[in-house]
Design an enzyme around this catalytic site. Sequence first.
Site, short mmCIF file in Angstrom:
data_model
loop_
_atom_site.label_atom_id
_atom_site.label_comp_id
_atom_site.label_asym_id
_atom_site.label_seq_id
_atom_site.Cartn_x
_atom_site.Cartn_y
_atom_site.Cartn_z
N TYR A 156 -14.86 1.56 9.03
CA TYR A 156 -13.41 1.70 9.16
C TYR A 156 -13.05 2.42 10.47
O TYR A 156 -12.16 1.98 11.21
CB TYR A 156 -12.89 2.48 7.94
N GLY A 206 0.83 -1.21 0.00
CA GLY A 206 0.00 0.00 0.00
C GLY A 206 0.86 1.25 0.00
O GLY A 206 2.09 1.19 -0.04
N ARG A 252 -1.43 -8.60 -2.76
CA ARG A 252 -0.92 -8.67 -4.15
C ARG A 252 0.59 -8.77 -4.10
O ARG A 252 1.22 -8.27 -3.15
CB ARG A 252 -1.33 -7.41 -4.91
N1 SER Z 1 -7.37 8.11 4.65
C1 SER Z 1 -8.35 7.40 5.41
C2 SER Z 1 -9.61 7.27 4.65
O1 SER Z 1 -9.91 8.18 3.92
C3 SER Z 1 -8.64 8.10 6.70
O2 SER Z 1 -7.57 7.91 7.56
O3 SER Z 1 -10.27 6.31 4.81
#
Ligand code: SER
Length: 360
Positions: A169, A28, A52
């Site tokens: 998230y 990433g 990947r």
């Molecule tokens: N960059 C992340 C997102 O946009 C937030 O930490 O999910």
Amino acid sequence: MNCTDPATVPAVFGGRRPGAVLVTGAGGEVGHGLLAALHAEGRRDVVAIDVRPLEGEVASMCRERLVGDIRDVQMLERLLAAWEITEIYHLAALLSTRGEFTPETAHEVNVGGTLHLLRLAAEQARSHGRRVRFIFPSSIAVYGMGDLQTKRQHPRVREDEFLQPITMYGCNKLYAEHLGRYYAKHYRQLALDRVPDAIDFRCLRYPGLISADTLPAGGTSDFAPEMLHAAASGTPYRCFVSPGATIPFMTMPDAIEATLQLARAEEASLTRRVYNLSGFSASAGRIAELVRSFFPGASISFEADRQREAIVDSWPEDVDDDAARRDWGFAPRHGFHKAFSEYLVPRIRALHAGRSGVPA
Ligand code: SER
């Protein structure tokens, strides 16, 4: 699961396994920068995991590369058998936008995967007798400001305030912060054979990250890097939030440096496990203006996607990162203007010039 050929797994001589630092999500955006920084520090014992295959130069910076999913317990068991891991950078995650299409999968990866890795860390410590340092990037997404008025009234939020995330998230990251604290201090607290203090868990909450080299995938802070990369490549960009949408950001080099600084900090100087970080706070409109000043032909329009904007609006305008500055010397190099004038724009121009065959 697709793993490296077992023949490449190192032999265990005299009961000892080679030492290693483990990086998950190595392919990433943060992984790329971190692998390069660890390599520059002279580390030649990095074991990298990604779903990947790693490509390009970063692949050659790793002692071992595993292609697999952190939900795969058997792959993690094999790691335990092959390496003495003393440091883990657990970067793998499904970000906030992608997670809203498949929340249960996000939970499995972001929580289930983290749980597996914390257990791996505890088992590693038990088997080699040393503490395992566990570096965990959390996120600005752990916050939930409630409404815009509250957001404006609290422009610089401390670590323990407004922890009401509205994305899967954000919920996952907040819970994983608690899991880290639990594994570090209370894991198996009633078991007679427990190993106390087996894990040294340290966590940073990244703001939106902007890299000159890579684009993020599946995040909601992505409008800033997307706008910039589109302008540099001459592609029109329709921004998915309104000009007033404001959150904190940080450049990728500052994020990598902060991550390594926290990892190397003296434990005695740490007053918390979880630290806020911010490079600068800026609205999408101010970012667009600055991008246009460097790329006068840039075509940037605003067409807010109400749902994605609501996620950005739920994050604070900025965070209080005094504890990081005080405890371990966090001092980002790039404020708003410097981020663009000294890092992002020159580097992106060079990359694009290289691609079009024009010398940078
Ligand atoms: N960059 C992340 C997102 O946009 C937030 O930490 O999910």
